[in-house]
Design a protein around this motif. Structure first.
Motif, PDB file in Angstrom:
ATOM      1  N   CYS A   5      52.764  44.141   9.124  1.00 39.30           N
ATOM      2  CA  CYS A   5      51.352  43.797   9.286  1.00 39.30           C
ATOM      3  C   CYS A   5      50.890  44.048  10.713  1.00 39.30           C
ATOM      4  CB  CYS A   5      51.062  42.372   8.838  1.00 39.30           C
ATOM      5  SG  CYS A   5      51.797  41.070   9.837  1.00 39.30           S
ATOM      6  N   VAL A  27      45.341  36.275   4.813  1.00 39.19           N
ATOM      7  CA  VAL A  27      45.210  37.453   3.954  1.00 39.19           C
ATOM      8  C   VAL A  27      43.746  37.895   3.971  1.00 39.19           C
ATOM      9  CG1 VAL A  27      45.394  38.315   1.585  1.00 39.19           C
ATOM     10  CG2 VAL A  27      47.175  36.824   2.521  1.00 39.19           C
ATOM     11  N   GLY A  28      43.560  39.192   4.131  1.00 44.21           N
ATOM     12  CA  GLY A  28      42.214  39.763   4.201  1.00 44.21           C
ATOM     13  C   GLY A  28      41.803  40.125   5.609  1.00 44.21           C
ATOM     14  N   MET A  85      46.425  42.464   7.362  1.00 44.64           N
ATOM     15  CA  MET A  85      46.841  41.625   6.229  1.00 44.64           C
ATOM     16  C   MET A  85      45.951  41.931   5.021  1.00 44.64           C
ATOM     17  SD  MET A  85      49.397  39.706   7.151  1.00 44.64           S
ATOM     18  CE  MET A  85      49.395  38.482   5.838  1.00 44.64           C
ATOM     19  N   ASP A  86      45.517  43.181   4.940  1.00 44.81           N
ATOM     20  CA  ASP A  86      44.572  43.575   3.898  1.00 44.81           C
ATOM     21  C   ASP A  86      45.054  44.779   3.090  1.00 44.81           C
ATOM     22  OD1 ASP A  86      44.375  45.337   6.028  1.00 44.81           O
ATOM     23  OD2 ASP A  86      42.198  45.292   6.141  1.00 44.81           O
ATOM     24  N   TYR A 132      48.253  42.934  -1.260  1.00 41.17           N
ATOM     25  CA  TYR A 132      47.533  41.662  -1.357  1.00 41.17           C
ATOM     26  C   TYR A 132      46.459  41.686  -2.434  1.00 41.17           C
ATOM     27  CZ  TYR A 132      49.831  41.042   3.116  1.00 41.17           C
ATOM     28  OH  TYR A 132      50.779  40.967   4.105  1.00 41.17           O
ATOM     29  N   ARG A 187      42.707  39.748  -2.795  1.00 42.20           N
ATOM     30  CA  ARG A 187      42.706  38.410  -2.204  1.00 42.20           C
ATOM     31  C   ARG A 187      42.192  38.459  -0.767  1.00 42.20           C
ATOM     32  NH1 ARG A 187      48.022  35.004  -0.803  1.00 42.20           N
ATOM     33  NH2 ARG A 187      46.976  33.555   0.579  1.00 42.20           N
ATOM     34  N   LYS A 188      41.321  37.531  -0.438  1.00 42.88           N
ATOM     35  CA  LYS A 188      40.813  37.386   0.928  1.00 42.88           C
ATOM     36  C   LYS A 188      40.685  35.900   1.219  1.00 42.88           C
ATOM     37  CE  LYS A 188      38.214  41.671   1.074  1.00 42.88           C
ATOM     38  NZ  LYS A 188      38.465  42.503   2.170  1.00 42.88           N
ATOM     39  N   ASP A 189      41.478  35.427   2.162  1.00 45.98           N
ATOM     40  CA  ASP A 189      41.380  34.036   2.587  1.00 45.98           C
ATOM     41  C   ASP A 189      40.268  33.901   3.619  1.00 45.98           C
ATOM     42  OD1 ASP A 189      43.628  33.519   1.038  1.00 45.98           O
ATOM     43  OD2 ASP A 189      45.013  33.595   2.740  1.00 45.98           O
TER      44      ASP A 189
END
Length: 160
Positions: free
Chosen positions: A48, A125-126, A130-131, A135, A138-140
């Protein structure tokens, strides 16, 4: 009809004024002008971190990467562990901790607020790096924090 030297001069001045009105990040760098350099300390095996570096380079930054020394760099730059992540960077006198989007780094360098730098604690995530496809969609939600020298932080930008 021939263009007079006065008309030519007025056109050149108007063009220069229009160029100066653009924000610094929107201007095209002239040939030979270097991109802002980001020094980065990361784990040699972190995928990442590599993806975040690609994100920076695609958004107008040059990078100098050291595989290792992340914790030492974080401590040296005054970033508290509670704001820590998997990589630490330095640009323009500011610490950058974690997966901070390039547009927020550009904004930081343009506005030059008082503080240590920016952080995206942990690894949401997102966020850039981290995208990846692993994943899915998903987007935190996460915040980019502006870190103060006294250890406090305030939200610089929110992503929801």
């Amino acid at each position: 009809m021939a263009i007079t030297s006065i008309e030519r001069r007025h056109a050149l001045i108007a063009g220069a004024v229009a160029l100066l009105a653009l924000p610094a990040w929107a201007r095209t760098d002239p040939p030979g002008r270097s991109k802002p350099m980001v020094q980065i300390w990361k784990s040699p095996s972190c995928g990442c971190c590599k993806d975040w570096i690609v994100h920076l380079e695609a958004n107008g930054f040059a990078t100098q990467v050291s595989d290792g020394g992340n914790a030492a760099a974080r401590k040296r730059l005054g970033v508290q562990d509670k704001h820590g992540s998997c990589h630490t960077a330095l640009i323009g006198g500011y610490a950058i901790e974690g997966h901070v989007p390039a547009k927020d780094i550009h904004r930081l360098l343009l506005e030059r607020p008082a503080g240590i730098g920016l952080a995206v604690p942990f690894m949401p995530v997102g966020s850039p790096g981290m995208d990846g496809p692993e994943y899915g969609d998903r987007k935190d939600p996460y915040d980019v924090l502006l870190l103060a020298k006294d250890g406090s932080a305030r939200v610089f930008q929110s992503y929801r």
